[in-house]
Design an enzyme around this catalytic site. Structure first.
Site, mmCIF file in Angstrom:
data_model
loop_
_atom_site.group_PDB
_atom_site.id
_atom_site.type_symbol
_atom_site.label_atom_id
_atom_site.label_comp_id
_atom_site.label_asym_id
_atom_site.label_seq_id
_atom_site.Cartn_x
_atom_site.Cartn_y
_atom_site.Cartn_z
ATOM 1 N N ASP A 22 15.610 -0.159 -3.823
ATOM 2 C CA ASP A 22 15.443 -0.528 -2.420
ATOM 3 C C ASP A 22 15.259 -2.038 -2.361
ATOM 4 O OD1 ASP A 22 14.719 -1.096 0.146
ATOM 5 O OD2 ASP A 22 13.140 0.423 0.287
ATOM 6 N N HIS A 137 0.092 -4.666 7.774
ATOM 7 C CA HIS A 137 1.178 -4.069 8.578
ATOM 8 C C HIS A 137 0.936 -2.601 8.908
ATOM 9 C CE1 HIS A 137 3.523 -7.658 8.149
ATOM 10 N NE2 HIS A 137 3.564 -7.562 6.823
#
Ligand code: Q9C
Ligand code: ZN
Length: 688
Positions: A22, A137
């Site tokens: 990824d 986040h």
């Protein structure tokens, strides 16, 4: 008074990693933690800290911020197959799961709470937690941006609940917007959230409308969310300092937190493959220092991002070394903020002027610039091309090749053998931890003659001369880095100052002296004509005129006794000027009957310690004896007491300070906080 710096770390948090391909997540590696910790050990900083064990956060801790459903879902991840982990991951953005990440995420929260406990219970003064996964986040029911649980948001709730903390300041210097923290406290006036972040008019991740400067908080929390969007890459030390001097610090002092939490991400430093900024690791020494006199010094730094392992490790070391009290490395070459940074700062100040007294006289935005997003998106240029050094262009990233960015290693920060020495009239006991200073050298005939010529007008000629010789010797020992600070109680501040500065500027070692005079009184300004010394005097004497280009009389209607006006002067005029000047010695003079509020004086004393390798010589009139012990304590790095929430400075002072700032910003770029025609354009703008 609490002493020491905590370091919270456990190798267990390195034991998870990305298990599939990824590109968005490949930078978040276990080595981030190992290199940071290793650097602290190798530099000898780790062993100077108080090592605090981590713990696992409880469900109760995590539920302070997250939903039960989300916690239960994450709890199941350790037993998922690789395929199911990938599927689970896909519902969130830019994050990955691993069978051991739940365990690590509990340790990351637990480490943060252990740090808060140590600071709040005064086992230590401050500290840092090195954690993975990061937190800022993550949201109530969502993982995001490598984050699973919101470590710092949980810590703020925990401190409020367990320690009755009334006001928490969260400073997020990570290069990304901690939207998870913003969402959590948006309507909460007890938590002030400040974040700067790469934004590029909403084109940079997480590409949220609500990361712009006009998201100021909601309902009761309006004004307590402060976003500084960076609309260009390549922001540097000047840009970061300008945001501190002209946005964060004035608000932080007005807010008066009981605890400061730092979302300490270092992807905002040079070399980072995400941030593409140009600020050097040593800037974190200053950012840290500038926060260390808030909340009585209660500061907890918690690692967030940082993906260039070299830059990350250096930045972590700079932060911890500052928490430990070592002198800051002088920041060199501060050309002032770039045009884009000034524009962002201007926007934030105007968006917040209705909420904060310190911005009451900030410039409004031109009508056409109500939203940087709307107005600037059209005229947007290809990202990064205007910047050199830190900018890696999109095409390079597509090819997967980062240009290598290089920068010098941060300078060493040796602490002189003696920290703070005092010169007191006969018989007085030195304050705790200070040595009395006694002259080692007999002054040379040349010096004696010069002194005799300049300073023996008084009746007690020889006594004065002897006292001045001691001062000169002290200045020399400071220049030789044998002594960090000095404090002298003198019978004439004015004479002592004249003598010390004259000596300093005529020796080859010191070429820039910053003189700060607090209170009324005649201060000789002639030595400022060539810029070898600059003088800032804060007084109630309106008649004071500027005697040279390097002389800055600051007039406050009630003089130094108005705490809000005094702090406004210190934060938005004196500090930016001082940083840009970059003195090799600071002379701080307390004039007789200055009326300065004791704790405001201590704040000033503490703040100035980040300049000139921490070398400050304080001169105080004998009548101001009650300041000796506390000033000596501030010089030794003990945090100054909080000032209490600040009110509004006098409107007429705000007007005259603003006028002064505008005049000064022509020569001193770090004083710029306003874009447009009222300000002058920075000469450094062209290449940006
Ligand atoms: N190139 C933290 O720093 N990826 N998280 C953005 C754009 C997400 C960063 C991809 C970055 C998350 C804690
Ligand atoms: Zn980040």
């Amino acid at each position: 008074m609490a002493m020491g710096t905590a370091l919270v770390y456990d190798e267990e948090m390195t034991k998870y990693k990305l298990l599939w391909v990824d590109p968005a997540c490949k930078i978040e590696v276990p080595e981030r933690l190992t290199v940071s910790h290793e650097a602290l050990v190798l530099s000898g900083l780790a062993e100077r800290c108080v090592s605090i064990p981590v713990r696992e956060a409880t469900d109760g801790d995590i539920l302070l911020v997250h939903s039960e459903e989300y916690l239960e879902a994450v709890k199941k991840t350790p037993s998922l197959s690789l395929e199911d982990l990938m599927t689970f991951t896909q519902q969130y953005g830019d994050v990955y799961f691993h069978p051991n990440i739940y365990h690590c995420a509990k340790l990351a929260v637990g480490a943060t709470l252990q740090l808060v406990d140590s600071v709040m219970m005064e086992k230590v003064k401050n500290g840092m937690a090195l954690v993975r996964p990061p937190g800022h986040h993550s949201q109530r029911s969502a993982a995001n941006g490598f984050c699973v649980f919101n470590n710092v948001a949980i810590a703020a709730c925990y401190a409020k609940k367990n320690y009755g903390v009334k006001r928490v300041l969260i400073v997020d210097w990570d290069v990304h917007h901690g939207q998870g923290v913003q969402y959590q406290f948006e309507d909460d006036p007890s938590v002030l959230y400040f974040s700067w972040h790469r934004y590029e008019h909403q084109s940079y991740w997480p590409k949220l409308r609500e990361s712009d400067y006009d998201s100021v908080g909601k309902d009761k929390g309006a004004g307590f969310n402060i976003n500084v969007p960076w609309n260009k890459v390549g922001m540097d030390n000047s840009d970061y300092l300008a945001a501190f001097f002209h946005v964060l610090l004035p608000v932080a002092y007005e807010f008066c937190p009981d605890l400061v939490l730092v979302c300490a991400g270092f992807d905002s430093a040079i070399g980072d493959p995400e941030g593409h900024m140009c600020a050097t690791p040593d800037i974190f020494a200053h950012l840290t220092h500038l926060l260390m006199n808030l909340a009585g010094g209660k500061l907890c730094a918690v690692l967030e991002g940082g993906y260039n392992l070299t830059s990350l490790a250096q930045s972590v070391c700079q932060t911890v070394q500052t928490l430990l009290g070592d002198p800051c490395p002088p920041p060199k070459e501060l050309p002032g903020p770039c045009k884009s940074a000034v524009e962002s700062i201007h926007c934030v100040r105007s968006a917040h002027k209705q909420y904060w007294c310190c911005f009451s006289h900030a410039a409004d935005l031109p009508v056409s610039e109500r939203s940087t997003k709307r107005c600037k998106a059209e005229e947007k240029q290809p990202t990064g091309v205007e910047h050199t050094g830190g900018g890696v262009q999109e095409e390079d990233e597509v090819k997967g090749e980062e240009l290598e960015v290089v920068w010098p290693e941060p300078p060493l920060r040796p602490a002189p053998p003696a920290h703070t020495v005092v010169v007191l009239p006969g018989g007085e006991a030195p304050p705790d931890g200070c040595k009395p200073f006694t002259s080692q050298h007999t002054p040379s005939p040349v010096i004696l003659n010069r002194l005799r010529e300049s300073f023996s007008e008084g009746s007690d000629g020889e006594d004065t001369l002897t006292a001045l010789c001691v001062l000169i010797d002290l200045v020399e020992e400071m220049e030789r880095n044998k002594i960090r600070n000095g404090l002298a109680l003198v019978d004439s501040v004015s004479t002592a100052m004249r003598c010390a500065v004259q000596h300093a500027v005529t020796t080859s070692l010191t070429n820039r002296v910053l003189l700060v005079c607090v209170g009324d009184g005649v201060v000789p300004a002639h030595f400022t004509h060539d810029g070898k010394a600059i003088l800032v005097q804060i007084s109630a004497k309106e008649s004071e005129v500027q005697k040279s280009k390097y002389h800055f009389p600051v007039y406050l209607k009630k003089g130094c006794s108005d705490v809000a006006g005094f702090m406004q002067t210190v934060l938005s005029i004196l500090l930016p000027l001082a940083y840009e000047y970059n003195p090799s010695l600071v002379l701080l003079a307390l004039m007789p009957h200055s009326g300065v509020f004791h704790d405001a004086w201590l704040q000033l004393t503490g703040l100035l310690q980040s300049l000139a390798h921490g070398h400050t010589l304080v001169l105080m009139q004998e009548s101001e004896k009650v300041f000796v012990n506390s000033t000596a304590s501030a010089l030794q790095g003990n945090p100054a007491p909080s000032l209490g929430p600040l009110g509004a400075p006098l409107p007429e002072d705000m007007v005259s300070l603003e006028r002064l700032r505008q005049r000064m910003q022509q020569d001193w770029k770090l004083l710029q906080n306003t874009d447009g025609d009222m300000g002058t354009k920075s000469t450094s703008d062209e290449h940006r």
